[in-house]
Design a protein around this motif. Structure first.
Motif, PDB file in Angstrom:
ATOM      1  N   LEU A 158      66.236  46.971  35.304  1.00 59.92           N
ATOM      2  CA  LEU A 158      66.579  45.941  35.834  1.00 59.92           C
ATOM      3  C   LEU A 158      66.389  44.823  34.616  1.00 59.92           C
ATOM      4  O   LEU A 158      67.705  44.287  34.835  1.00 59.92           O
ATOM      5  CB  LEU A 158      66.157  45.462  37.680  1.00 59.92           C
ATOM      6  CG  LEU A 158      66.554  44.100  37.344  1.00 59.92           C
ATOM      7  CD1 LEU A 158      68.436  44.029  38.158  1.00 59.92           C
ATOM      8  CD2 LEU A 158      66.372  43.090  38.873  1.00 59.92           C
ATOM      9  N   HIS A 159      65.528  45.155  34.081  1.00 54.54           N
ATOM     10  CA  HIS A 159      64.793  44.493  33.163  1.00 54.54           C
ATOM     11  C   HIS A 159      66.010  44.500  31.784  1.00 54.54           C
ATOM     12  O   HIS A 159      66.574  44.117  31.133  1.00 54.54           O
ATOM     13  CB  HIS A 159      63.749  44.135  32.415  1.00 54.54           C
ATOM     14  CG  HIS A 159      61.965  43.344  32.639  1.00 54.54           C
ATOM     15  ND1 HIS A 159      61.256  43.509  33.086  1.00 54.54           N
ATOM     16  CD2 HIS A 159      62.987  42.219  34.237  1.00 54.54           C
ATOM     17  CE1 HIS A 159      60.963  42.834  33.542  1.00 54.54           C
ATOM     18  NE2 HIS A 159      61.820  42.089  34.406  1.00 54.54           N
ATOM     19  N   LEU A 160      65.894  45.807  31.829  1.00 54.57           N
ATOM     20  CA  LEU A 160      67.230  46.602  30.253  1.00 54.57           C
ATOM     21  C   LEU A 160      68.224  46.258  30.914  1.00 54.57           C
ATOM     22  O   LEU A 160      69.051  45.992  30.023  1.00 54.57           O
ATOM     23  CB  LEU A 160      66.341  48.623  30.761  1.00 54.57           C
ATOM     24  CG  LEU A 160      67.458  48.303  29.608  1.00 54.57           C
ATOM     25  CD1 LEU A 160      66.342  48.062  27.845  1.00 54.57           C
ATOM     26  CD2 LEU A 160      66.982  50.435  29.765  1.00 54.57           C
ATOM     27  N   ILE A 161      68.983  46.481  32.180  1.00 54.28           N
ATOM     28  CA  ILE A 161      70.383  45.968  32.639  1.00 54.28           C
ATOM     29  C   ILE A 161      70.338  44.563  32.016  1.00 54.28           C
ATOM     30  O   ILE A 161      71.514  43.919  31.274  1.00 54.28           O
ATOM     31  CB  ILE A 161      70.380  46.056  34.160  1.00 54.28           C
ATOM     32  CG1 ILE A 161      70.337  47.756  34.379  1.00 54.28           C
ATOM     33  CG2 ILE A 161      72.245  46.326  34.588  1.00 54.28           C
ATOM     34  CD1 ILE A 161      70.723  48.449  35.374  1.00 54.28           C
ATOM     35  N   LEU A 162      69.312  43.839  32.105  1.00 60.57           N
ATOM     36  CA  LEU A 162      70.096  42.477  32.165  1.00 60.57           C
ATOM     37  C   LEU A 162      69.957  42.059  31.104  1.00 60.57           C
ATOM     38  O   LEU A 162      70.599  41.069  30.689  1.00 60.57           O
ATOM     39  CB  LEU A 162      68.842  41.853  33.040  1.00 60.57           C
ATOM     40  CG  LEU A 162      68.897  41.393  34.165  1.00 60.57           C
ATOM     41  CD1 LEU A 162      67.749  41.106  34.746  1.00 60.57           C
ATOM     42  CD2 LEU A 162      70.297  41.116  35.065  1.00 60.57           C
ATOM     43  N   ILE A 163      68.892  42.950  30.000  1.00 56.58           N
ATOM     44  CA  ILE A 163      68.652  42.251  28.772  1.00 56.58           C
ATOM     45  C   ILE A 163      70.330  42.536  27.772  1.00 56.58           C
ATOM     46  O   ILE A 163      71.411  42.198  27.191  1.00 56.58           O
ATOM     47  CB  ILE A 163      67.833  43.336  27.664  1.00 56.58           C
ATOM     48  CG1 ILE A 163      66.368  42.046  28.571  1.00 56.58           C
ATOM     49  CG2 ILE A 163      67.693  43.291  26.773  1.00 56.58           C
ATOM     50  CD1 ILE A 163      65.119  42.466  27.859  1.00 56.58           C
ATOM     51  N   VAL A 164      71.081  43.586  28.209  1.00 57.83           N
ATOM     52  CA  VAL A 164      72.050  44.418  27.623  1.00 57.83           C
ATOM     53  C   VAL A 164      73.569  43.629  28.484  1.00 57.83           C
ATOM     54  O   VAL A 164      73.842  43.356  27.101  1.00 57.83           O
ATOM     55  CB  VAL A 164      72.126  46.155  28.644  1.00 57.83           C
ATOM     56  CG1 VAL A 164      73.609  46.337  27.949  1.00 57.83           C
ATOM     57  CG2 VAL A 164      71.250  47.185  27.719  1.00 57.83           C
TER      58      VAL A 164
END
Length: 67
Positions: free
Chosen positions: A5-11
């Protein structure tokens, strides 16, 4: 929140920044819609910083708990 989820939000934040960069008029960057685009670049930068701080605090919390 997990890593995915962190990675998706950063992308998503990076994509929003990239879109706003295309909206800037580089000859007059502080006039009209360019100002909104600059604010639209700063907001995702703040969101990314907050997400990274949150992830770091969770790592520290896990180390303190002994996991």
């Amino acid at each position: 929140m997990n890593k995915k989820l962190h990675l998706i939000l950063i992308v998503l934040a990076l994509a929003l920044m990239a879109y706003n960069v295309t909206m800037i008029d580089f000859e007059n960057p502080f006039e009209g819609d360019s100002t909104v685009a600059l604010i639209g670049i700063l907001a995702p930068l703040c969101a990314i910083a907050l997400l990274l701080i949150f992830r770091t605090s969770k790592k520290i919390e896990q180390k303190i708990e002994g996991k």
